[in-house]
Scaffold this motif. Structure first.
Motif, PDB file in Angstrom:
ATOM      1  N   THR A 119       0.852  -1.182   0.000  1.00  0.00           N
ATOM      2  CA  THR A 119       0.000   0.000   0.000  1.00  0.00           C
ATOM      3  C   THR A 119       0.887   1.231   0.000  1.00  0.00           C
ATOM      4  O   THR A 119       2.120   1.132  -0.103  1.00  0.00           O
ATOM      5  CB  THR A 119      -0.975   0.000   1.197  1.00  0.00           C
ATOM      6  OG1 THR A 119      -1.953   1.036   0.998  1.00  0.00           O
ATOM      7  CG2 THR A 119      -0.260   0.222   2.512  1.00  0.00           C
ATOM      8  N   LEU A 120       0.294   2.408   0.103  1.00  0.00           N
ATOM      9  CA  LEU A 120       1.015   3.676   0.157  1.00  0.00           C
ATOM     10  C   LEU A 120       0.864   4.279   1.547  1.00  0.00           C
ATOM     11  O   LEU A 120      -0.225   4.251   2.118  1.00  0.00           O
ATOM     12  CB  LEU A 120       0.457   4.661  -0.872  1.00  0.00           C
ATOM     13  CG  LEU A 120       0.602   4.286  -2.347  1.00  0.00           C
ATOM     14  CD1 LEU A 120      -0.176   5.275  -3.206  1.00  0.00           C
ATOM     15  CD2 LEU A 120       2.069   4.284  -2.749  1.00  0.00           C
ATOM     16  N   SER A 121       1.957   4.839   2.075  1.00  0.00           N
ATOM     17  CA  SER A 121       1.894   5.449   3.412  1.00  0.00           C
ATOM     18  C   SER A 121       2.775   6.687   3.462  1.00  0.00           C
ATOM     19  O   SER A 121       3.782   6.772   2.760  1.00  0.00           O
ATOM     20  CB  SER A 121       2.356   4.457   4.485  1.00  0.00           C
ATOM     21  OG  SER A 121       1.551   3.302   4.500  1.00  0.00           O
ATOM     22  N   GLY A 122       2.382   7.616   4.320  1.00  0.00           N
ATOM     23  CA  GLY A 122       3.167   8.832   4.506  1.00  0.00           C
ATOM     24  C   GLY A 122       2.272   9.981   4.905  1.00  0.00           C
ATOM     25  O   GLY A 122       1.372   9.834   5.723  1.00  0.00           O
ATOM     26  N   LEU A 196      -1.832  19.624  -2.265  1.00  0.00           N
ATOM     27  CA  LEU A 196      -0.666  20.392  -2.695  1.00  0.00           C
ATOM     28  C   LEU A 196       0.541  19.510  -3.004  1.00  0.00           C
ATOM     29  O   LEU A 196       1.192  19.665  -4.038  1.00  0.00           O
ATOM     30  CB  LEU A 196      -0.290  21.414  -1.616  1.00  0.00           C
ATOM     31  CG  LEU A 196      -1.337  22.471  -1.283  1.00  0.00           C
ATOM     32  CD1 LEU A 196      -0.897  23.282  -0.064  1.00  0.00           C
ATOM     33  CD2 LEU A 196      -1.570  23.395  -2.473  1.00  0.00           C
ATOM     34  N   SER A 197       0.862  18.595  -2.112  1.00  0.00           N
ATOM     35  CA  SER A 197       2.072  17.783  -2.271  1.00  0.00           C
ATOM     36  C   SER A 197       1.982  16.600  -1.314  1.00  0.00           C
ATOM     37  O   SER A 197       1.051  16.489  -0.507  1.00  0.00           O
ATOM     38  CB  SER A 197       3.326  18.621  -1.973  1.00  0.00           C
ATOM     39  OG  SER A 197       3.266  19.166  -0.660  1.00  0.00           O
ATOM     40  N   PHE A 198       2.976  15.717  -1.400  1.00  0.00           N
ATOM     41  CA  PHE A 198       2.944  14.518  -0.551  1.00  0.00           C
ATOM     42  C   PHE A 198       4.337  13.931  -0.391  1.00  0.00           C
ATOM     43  O   PHE A 198       5.227  14.148  -1.225  1.00  0.00           O
ATOM     44  CB  PHE A 198       2.007  13.462  -1.145  1.00  0.00           C
ATOM     45  CG  PHE A 198       2.250  13.160  -2.605  1.00  0.00           C
ATOM     46  CD1 PHE A 198       3.263  12.287  -3.000  1.00  0.00           C
ATOM     47  CD2 PHE A 198       1.470  13.761  -3.586  1.00  0.00           C
ATOM     48  CE1 PHE A 198       3.489  12.016  -4.338  1.00  0.00           C
ATOM     49  CE2 PHE A 198       1.697  13.498  -4.936  1.00  0.00           C
ATOM     50  CZ  PHE A 198       2.705  12.625  -5.311  1.00  0.00           C
ATOM     51  N   ASP A 199       4.545  13.218   0.729  1.00  0.00           N
ATOM     52  CA  ASP A 199       5.679  12.332   0.956  1.00  0.00           C
ATOM     53  C   ASP A 199       5.087  10.949   1.164  1.00  0.00           C
ATOM     54  O   ASP A 199       4.604  10.621   2.255  1.00  0.00           O
ATOM     55  CB  ASP A 199       6.483  12.742   2.203  1.00  0.00           C
ATOM     56  CG  ASP A 199       7.270  14.020   2.004  1.00  0.00           C
ATOM     57  OD1 ASP A 199       7.949  14.132   0.979  1.00  0.00           O
ATOM     58  OD2 ASP A 199       7.203  14.904   2.885  1.00  0.00           O
ATOM     59  N   LEU A 200       5.088  10.125   0.124  1.00  0.00           N
ATOM     60  CA  LEU A 200       4.457   8.814   0.183  1.00  0.00           C
ATOM     61  C   LEU A 200       5.461   7.723  -0.184  1.00  0.00           C
ATOM     62  O   LEU A 200       6.307   7.904  -1.067  1.00  0.00           O
ATOM     63  CB  LEU A 200       3.259   8.744  -0.762  1.00  0.00           C
ATOM     64  CG  LEU A 200       2.069   9.646  -0.401  1.00  0.00           C
ATOM     65  CD1 LEU A 200       0.997   9.561  -1.480  1.00  0.00           C
ATOM     66  CD2 LEU A 200       1.490   9.278   0.957  1.00  0.00           C
ATOM     67  N   PHE A 201       5.338   6.581   0.495  1.00  0.00           N
ATOM     68  CA  PHE A 201       6.265   5.470   0.335  1.00  0.00           C
ATOM     69  C   PHE A 201       5.491   4.169   0.158  1.00  0.00           C
ATOM     70  O   PHE A 201       4.348   4.040   0.616  1.00  0.00           O
ATOM     71  CB  PHE A 201       7.160   5.350   1.578  1.00  0.00           C
ATOM     72  CG  PHE A 201       7.918   6.600   1.917  1.00  0.00           C
ATOM     73  CD1 PHE A 201       9.191   6.812   1.438  1.00  0.00           C
ATOM     74  CD2 PHE A 201       7.341   7.582   2.725  1.00  0.00           C
ATOM     75  CE1 PHE A 201       9.895   7.971   1.746  1.00  0.00           C
ATOM     76  CE2 PHE A 201       8.024   8.741   3.041  1.00  0.00           C
ATOM     77  CZ  PHE A 201       9.309   8.936   2.549  1.00  0.00           C
ATOM     78  N   LEU A 202       6.112   3.191  -0.482  1.00  0.00           N
ATOM     79  CA  LEU A 202       5.535   1.862  -0.535  1.00  0.00           C
ATOM     80  C   LEU A 202       5.635   1.216   0.835  1.00  0.00           C
ATOM     81  O   LEU A 202       6.646   1.342   1.527  1.00  0.00           O
ATOM     82  CB  LEU A 202       6.252   0.991  -1.567  1.00  0.00           C
ATOM     83  CG  LEU A 202       6.261   1.473  -3.018  1.00  0.00           C
ATOM     84  CD1 LEU A 202       6.775   0.348  -3.929  1.00  0.00           C
ATOM     85  CD2 LEU A 202       4.905   1.949  -3.475  1.00  0.00           C
TER      86      LEU A 202
END
Length: 427
Positions: A119-122, A196-202
């Motif tokens: 999934t995606l998290s952050g 606006l923006s994101f910091d997302l990780f697997l």
């Protein structure tokens, strides 16, 4: 065993560094700690309990014992783990579906991220009523999958495979085109234009679990370094009767070098300790010279299938105690003095320990202690929980070693360390 269960609970909810700090902050608030903000004046009182965060992904907590001696006892850990970070405008169309454009974050074992639900998290930054607001993001859904090329089309895969991060490691998300920002907005219940923006990780969807004939092992994503992080954190909360000021510091970005405003090479720790010293009317340089830190990052256990990789004179085994880490390259901060202090505390409290060195023709890893020492230079020892499969998407350690680490860090906080011209005395 109750403490181990708590560590496992935290691990299962630690989807990203932002989630880690949120968990730590909520627990601290429930224990009566007051949150401070760096951009405001700190109002501190002896007997008070406080914490401060930076970037939402690093945290420093401390107590001010009444009548504390000059100096600090610090445990340093990190909140991040190797993974893949999502790029801006990440949706890529292929002939057979849509994938996300990601790039490596840290040094992971690529193959362990394949053929498993992800999934995606952050965090996602959203504009709300003229303000920029940060939202934690981690859908409890199996969203992504990085498929291996089947053996029929890659007959030599079991002879060794070099993965191309720009080609082999892109996760499949669906067969229909979609708007990524609209997807984020729908998950968060906001408008697309507000994103606006994101910091997302697997994020690996596997859960922490006990394994082994007698359930003596713990398998989980992110054991490096969250097993040590949460062990040190629980010890920090439990410690009593400290003679110096206890500090717990959790930094982000260790896996990519710590060169960020919230990393161990930033001024975050120095800024915080300086402000405490001003409140206590302590001379900063004298206080640091009277302080001791533990740099706590997991350690390499001897591999049962590859004993030849380990050094011939230091054996590190799962379940056999806290690991003291040595390196002539000083990738670890341990020297004879800090090692002696750790050994005395362990012996005094009946806590088992073992020692690690790299095999001399192999270059091992590094950690945050020596990096943080560039800003706050003090006596420091690198220790860790022995583990296997470090930097895999699933790692393994022994249940007993989590208990050993909690016991040791608690004993460290509760031990006074007096330094003078005649040597060092543990009180």
């Amino acid at each position: 065993m109750e403490k181990v269960e708590k560590v496992m609970e935290y691990l299962g909810r630690s989807h990203s560094p932002f989630h880690v700090v949120s968990l730590l902050a909520k627990r601290l608030e429930s224990e009566g700690y007051v949150e401070l903000r760096e951009e405001r004046t700190w109002e501190l009182e002896e007997g008070g309990k406080y914490f401060v965060t930076r970037n939402g992904s690093s945290l420093i907590a401390f107590r001010l014992p009444i009548g504390a001696k000059t100096g600090f006892h610090l445990s340093l850990v990190h909140t991040d783990s190797p993974t893949f970070k999502v790029k801006p405008n990440p949706v890529v169309s292929t002939d057979d579906g849509y994938v996300l454009n990601v790039e490596p974050y840290g040094g992971m074992i690529d193959s362990t991220w394949m053929d498993r639900p992800l999934t995606l998290s952050g965090r996602v930054l959203v504009e709300r009523e003229g303000r920029i607001k940060s939202f934690l993001f981690s859908p409890d859904r199996d969203l992504l999958f990085i498929p291996n090329l089947c053996i029929h089309m890659n007959r030599t895969v079991n002879e060794g495979m070099k993965f191309n991060a720009a080609k082999d490691m892109l996760p499949l998300i669906g067969t229909e085109d979609f708007d990524f920002k609209a997807f984020l907005a729908k998950e968060l219940g906001v408008e697309k234009e507000e994103v606006l923006s994101f910091d997302l990780f697997l994020t690996n969807r596997d859960k922490p679990r006990k394994v082994g004939l007698h359930e003596e092992f713990l398998s989980s994503p992110k054991l490096d370094d969250l097993a040590s992080c949460y062990s040190a954190f629980l010890a920090f909360l439990e410690a009593e009767g400290e003679k110096e000021i206890p500090v717990f510091a959790a930094f982000d970005n260790e896996e990519v070098g710590s060169l960020t405003k919230q990393g161990a090479n930033s001024t975050f720790l120095k800024d915080s300790l300086s402000r405490i010293c001003r409140h206590m009317a302590w001379e900063y340089e004298k206080s640091i010279a009277s302080s001791v830190s533990l740099s706590i990052d997991n350690a390499h256990a001897n591999h049962p299938n590859h004993p030849e990789i380990s050094d011939s004179t230091t054996k590190v085994l799962l379940g056999k105690g806290v690991v003291i880490k040595h390196s002539a390259r000083q990738s670890y901060t341990t020297d004879a003095l800090s090692c002696a202090i750790v050994k005395m505390i362990a012996r005094k409290n009946g806590i088992p320990f073992q020692e690690y060195t790299d095999r001399s023709d192999l270059r091992g890893g590094s950690t945050l202690g020596n990096i943080s020492n560039s800003e706050v230079s003090l006596i420091s020892c690198d220790i860790g929980i022995a583990q296997l499969a470090m930097h895999s998407s699933n790692e393994l350690c022994a249940i007993k070693d989590i208990e050993h680490m909690i016991s040791f860090v608690k004993a460290f906080y509760e031990t006074g360390i007096k330094m003078d011209e005649d040597g060092i005395v543990l009180e």
